[in-house]
Design a protein around this motif. Structure first.
Motif, short mmCIF file in Angstrom:
data_model
loop_
_atom_site.label_atom_id
_atom_site.label_comp_id
_atom_site.label_asym_id
_atom_site.label_seq_id
_atom_site.Cartn_x
_atom_site.Cartn_y
_atom_site.Cartn_z
N GLY A 148 0.83 -1.25 0.02
CA GLY A 148 -0.07 0.15 0.07
C GLY A 148 0.91 1.22 -0.01
N GLU A 149 0.02 2.35 -0.05
CA GLU A 149 0.90 3.63 -0.13
C GLU A 149 1.42 3.95 1.26
OE1 GLU A 149 -0.18 7.89 -1.65
OE2 GLU A 149 -1.04 6.15 -2.88
N GLN A 150 2.63 4.27 1.36
CA GLN A 150 3.38 4.44 3.03
C GLN A 150 3.30 3.17 3.82
OE1 GLN A 150 4.85 7.25 3.72
NE2 GLN A 150 4.43 8.40 1.52
N ALA A 151 3.41 1.96 3.03
CA ALA A 151 3.21 0.82 3.68
C ALA A 151 4.50 0.56 4.81
CB ALA A 151 3.23 -0.47 2.70
N GLN A 152 5.41 1.42 4.60
CA GLN A 152 6.78 1.18 5.67
C GLN A 152 6.27 1.64 6.97
OE1 GLN A 152 6.67 3.28 2.85
NE2 GLN A 152 7.24 5.54 3.70
N LYS A 153 5.08 2.36 7.14
CA LYS A 153 4.79 2.63 8.44
C LYS A 153 3.79 1.79 9.06
CE LYS A 153 5.20 7.74 7.46
NZ LYS A 153 4.35 8.82 7.34
N SER A 154 3.76 0.79 8.58
CA SER A 154 3.08 -0.38 9.08
C SER A 154 3.86 -1.06 9.94
CB SER A 154 2.42 -1.50 8.01
OG SER A 154 1.58 -0.75 7.12
N SER A 155 3.40 -1.87 10.93
CA SER A 155 4.30 -2.45 12.04
C SER A 155 3.28 -3.64 12.89
CB SER A 155 4.72 -1.43 13.10
OG SER A 155 3.56 -0.84 13.91
N ILE A 156 4.24 -4.41 13.70
CA ILE A 156 3.81 -4.98 14.71
C ILE A 156 4.39 -4.86 15.99
CG2 ILE A 156 4.28 -7.77 15.40
CD1 ILE A 156 4.61 -8.66 12.69
N THR A 189 -0.21 -3.51 12.89
CA THR A 189 -0.86 -2.11 12.43
C THR A 189 -0.47 -1.95 11.05
OG1 THR A 189 -0.47 -1.25 14.69
CG2 THR A 189 -0.92 0.26 12.95
N GLY A 190 -1.75 -1.68 10.28
CA GLY A 190 -1.59 -1.48 8.93
C GLY A 190 -1.56 -0.19 8.50
N TYR A 191 -0.86 0.74 7.66
CA TYR A 191 -0.85 1.97 7.37
C TYR A 191 -0.90 2.06 5.71
CZ TYR A 191 0.04 6.97 7.55
OH TYR A 191 -0.12 8.42 7.44
N SER A 192 -1.95 2.69 5.22
CA SER A 192 -1.77 3.05 3.77
C SER A 192 -2.51 4.10 3.55
CB SER A 192 -2.52 1.74 2.96
OG SER A 192 -2.43 2.17 1.62
N MET A 193 -1.93 5.30 3.25
CA MET A 193 -2.73 6.67 3.29
C MET A 193 -1.67 7.40 2.40
SD MET A 193 -4.93 6.94 5.94
CE MET A 193 -4.99 8.49 6.78
N ARG A 194 -2.54 8.37 1.59
CA ARG A 194 -1.82 9.52 0.69
C ARG A 194 -1.79 10.56 1.66
NH1 ARG A 194 -3.27 10.18 -5.15
NH2 ARG A 194 -1.80 8.69 -5.48
N GLU A 195 -0.72 10.86 2.04
CA GLU A 195 0.01 11.93 2.83
C GLU A 195 -0.33 13.39 2.28
OE1 GLU A 195 3.04 10.88 5.15
OE2 GLU A 195 2.20 9.22 6.42
N ARG A 196 -1.13 14.19 2.63
CA ARG A 196 -0.91 15.77 1.68
C ARG A 196 -0.71 16.71 3.00
NH1 ARG A 196 -6.20 15.25 -1.95
NH2 ARG A 196 -6.97 13.44 -0.63
N ARG A 197 0.14 17.82 2.63
CA ARG A 197 0.35 18.71 3.63
C ARG A 197 -1.04 19.75 3.98
NH1 ARG A 197 6.53 20.74 2.70
NH2 ARG A 197 7.25 18.68 2.16
N ILE A 198 -1.50 20.34 2.97
CA ILE A 198 -2.52 21.02 3.11
C ILE A 198 -4.07 20.47 3.16
CG2 ILE A 198 -3.82 23.05 2.09
CD1 ILE A 198 -1.32 23.68 0.55
N PHE A 199 -4.14 19.46 2.51
CA PHE A 199 -5.68 18.71 2.80
C PHE A 199 -5.49 17.57 3.60
CE2 PHE A 199 -5.24 20.72 -1.73
CZ PHE A 199 -6.13 21.83 -1.43
N ASP A 251 -5.53 13.81 4.67
CA ASP A 251 -4.79 12.81 4.10
C ASP A 251 -5.90 11.77 3.72
OD1 ASP A 251 -2.41 13.65 5.16
OD2 ASP A 251 -2.15 12.37 6.77
N SER A 252 -5.69 11.12 2.50
CA SER A 252 -6.66 10.21 2.05
C SER A 252 -6.37 8.70 2.25
CB SER A 252 -6.89 10.56 0.55
OG SER A 252 -5.92 10.30 -0.11
N ARG A 253 -7.43 7.92 2.51
CA ARG A 253 -7.09 6.54 2.75
C ARG A 253 -6.84 6.01 1.47
NH1 ARG A 253 -11.13 4.86 7.30
NH2 ARG A 253 -11.71 3.37 5.87
N ARG A 254 -5.86 4.87 1.46
CA ARG A 254 -5.46 3.96 0.28
C ARG A 254 -5.87 2.55 0.63
NH1 ARG A 254 -6.60 7.33 -3.37
NH2 ARG A 254 -5.08 9.28 -3.46
#
Length: 164
Positions: free
Chosen positions: A94-102, A135-145, A147-150
């Protein structure tokens, strides 16, 4: 068609000689093998042998578990705690999947985080975990708006022994 008796006798003698040679070779091979030995009675009284069963090996796993955005999946541990823990595999997509963890919370309150791509990680047998969560993490991170879920997927396999 006239059959010659000489060719018949020659064929019969050849077959007789081949059969005798085969018999002699076969019986010679049998004589070369050692005779079967009779086994002694190995009955052992039941009070001499103590069989200690191995502790049960339990597995926490998920294969291609889909999620969207951020999700925390608490794993149910049998018994009071888990010991002799090994992480066989942990993968996330997923997008930003490296932020997932056990996340493992140990008995002494220490928290350990394991990131995707981990394979065959062993922890010392005397350490006991009271909580394990994926923990699973998949988000499109945006500075102003916002974050949108992916969409993303998680795959994990954790082996442990329950502690009573």
């Amino acid at each position: 068609m006239v059959i010659s008796w000489k060719s018949f006798v020659a064929g019969a003698l050849t077959m007789l000689v081949a059969g005798m040679i085969g018999y002699l070779v076969f019986t010679g091979m049998e004589k070369g093998t050692p005779p079967e030995q009779k086994s002694a009675d190995t009955t052992v009284p039941a009070d001499i042998i103590n069989i200690t069963p191995l502790p049960p090996l339990l597995i926490l796993s998920g294969t291609e578990v889909p999620f969207e955005g951020k999700v925390e999946l608490r794993q149910a541990i049998a018994g009071k705690a888990a010991q002799n823990i090994s992480i066989v595999n942990f993968q996330a997509t997923g997008e930003q999947a490296q932020k997932s963890s056990i996340r493992i919370v140990w008995e002494n309150g220490e928290v350990e985080t394991i990131y995707p791509g981990t394979k065959d990680k062993q922890f010392s047998p005397e350490r006991r975990a009271v909580e394990i969560s994926v923990t699973g993490y998949s988000m499109r991170e945006r500075r102003i708006f916002q974050d949108s879920r992916r969409k993303g997927t998680l795959t994990w396999e954790i082996r442990y022994e329950p502690f009573q």
